[in-house]
Design a protein around this motif. Structure first.
Motif, PDB file in Angstrom:
ATOM      1  N   UNK A 169       0.871  -1.182   0.000  1.00  0.00           N
ATOM      2  CA  UNK A 169       0.000   0.000   0.000  1.00  0.00           C
ATOM      3  C   UNK A 169       0.899   1.220   0.000  1.00  0.00           C
ATOM      4  N   UNK A 170       0.408   2.299  -0.591  1.00  0.00           N
ATOM      5  CA  UNK A 170       1.216   3.515  -0.636  1.00  0.00           C
ATOM      6  C   UNK A 170       0.329   4.748  -0.574  1.00  0.00           C
ATOM      7  N   UNK A 171       0.898   5.801  -0.027  1.00  0.00           N
ATOM      8  CA  UNK A 171       0.259   7.109   0.058  1.00  0.00           C
ATOM      9  C   UNK A 171       1.138   8.085  -0.692  1.00  0.00           C
ATOM     10  N   UNK A 172       0.551   8.806  -1.627  1.00  0.00           N
ATOM     11  CA  UNK A 172       1.282   9.792  -2.405  1.00  0.00           C
ATOM     12  C   UNK A 172       0.606  11.143  -2.222  1.00  0.00           C
ATOM     13  N   UNK A 173       1.338  12.103  -1.668  1.00  0.00           N
ATOM     14  CA  UNK A 173       0.818  13.460  -1.468  1.00  0.00           C
ATOM     15  C   UNK A 173       1.440  14.378  -2.514  1.00  0.00           C
ATOM     16  N   UNK A 174       0.680  15.366  -2.946  1.00  0.00           N
ATOM     17  CA  UNK A 174       1.192  16.275  -3.962  1.00  0.00           C
ATOM     18  C   UNK A 174       0.689  17.691  -3.715  1.00  0.00           C
ATOM     19  N   UNK A 175       1.376  18.645  -4.353  1.00  0.00           N
ATOM     20  CA  UNK A 175       0.959  20.041  -4.296  1.00  0.00           C
ATOM     21  C   UNK A 175       1.288  20.682  -5.632  1.00  0.00           C
ATOM     22  N   UNK A 176       0.299  21.343  -6.213  1.00  0.00           N
ATOM     23  CA  UNK A 176       0.537  22.100  -7.440  1.00  0.00           C
ATOM     24  C   UNK A 176       1.373  23.329  -7.098  1.00  0.00           C
ATOM     25  N   UNK A 177       2.184  23.755  -8.044  1.00  0.00           N
ATOM     26  CA  UNK A 177       2.979  24.963  -7.852  1.00  0.00           C
ATOM     27  C   UNK A 177       2.769  25.887  -9.052  1.00  0.00           C
ATOM     28  N   UNK A 178       1.713  26.706  -8.994  1.00  0.00           N
ATOM     29  CA  UNK A 178       1.450  27.636 -10.101  1.00  0.00           C
ATOM     30  C   UNK A 178       2.603  28.630 -10.278  1.00  0.00           C
ATOM     31  N   UNK A 179       2.922  28.894 -11.521  1.00  0.00           N
ATOM     32  CA  UNK A 179       4.000  29.837 -11.802  1.00  0.00           C
ATOM     33  C   UNK A 179       3.587  31.252 -11.415  1.00  0.00           C
ATOM     34  N   UNK A 180       4.519  31.981 -10.807  1.00  0.00           N
ATOM     35  CA  UNK A 180       4.270  33.356 -10.368  1.00  0.00           C
ATOM     36  C   UNK A 180       5.396  34.282 -10.830  1.00  0.00           C
ATOM     37  N   UNK A 181       6.022  33.926 -11.948  1.00  0.00           N
ATOM     38  CA  UNK A 181       7.132  34.714 -12.475  1.00  0.00           C
ATOM     39  C   UNK A 181       6.623  36.052 -13.017  1.00  0.00           C
ATOM     40  N   UNK A 182       7.347  37.117 -12.678  1.00  0.00           N
ATOM     41  CA  UNK A 182       7.011  38.457 -13.174  1.00  0.00           C
ATOM     42  C   UNK A 182       8.274  39.118 -13.715  1.00  0.00           C
TER      43      UNK A 182
END
Length: 135
Positions: free
Chosen positions: A27-40
């Motif tokens: 069994x496995x747990x995979x956590x993730x987070x999106x990282x929207x670009x904020x380049x200016x």
């Protein structure tokens, strides 16, 4: 007492609706987070990102035993009924971290090869918050 050091993977369990999923081999747990670009233009030529939406997925594999309390047929029934499930991922050792979340089964597969144990696998997509606590 909380587990210390490297430990045997057999101690890591997945519970769905309060019952340990039967005869799992992994069994496995995979956590993730999106990282929207904020380049200016003020980023001095470097990419910049912000923390975005968090989520997770749980997957499992095991051997089919129709007489298990929580078995492959029940998993298929949950998927077909679109049932939202309470899942707990962790050990049973007092003091160890456990993760609890609501999830939907997004896949269930059952297979059997000639002269081999029948197997099943599944994936759950977490919906909403993931909470961490201890046993």
């Amino acid at each position: 007492m909380a587990t210390t050091g490297v430990f045997n993977g057999t101690n890591l369990l997945l519970k769905i609706e309060g019952t340990t999923v039967g005869h799992t081999t992994s069994c496995s747990l995979s956590l993730s987070m999106d990282t929207p670009e904020a380049t200016t233009k003020d980023s001095a030529g470097f990419s910049e990102y912000i923390a975005g939406v968090k989520g997770g997925e749980i997957s499992f594999e095991g051997l089919i035993a129709y007489d298990d309390t929580s078995n492959a047929i029940e998993m298929a029934d949950f998927l077909l009924a679109r049932t939202q499930l309470t899942c707990v991922f962790g050990t049973t050792e007092s003091g160890d971290a456990i993760y609890t979340a609501e999830a939907f089964l997004t896949s269930v597969e059952m297979s059997g090869e000639m002269e081999a144990a029948t197997t099943y696998s599944g994936s759950l997509t977490i919906t909403g918050a993931i909470t961490k606590s201890t046993n």
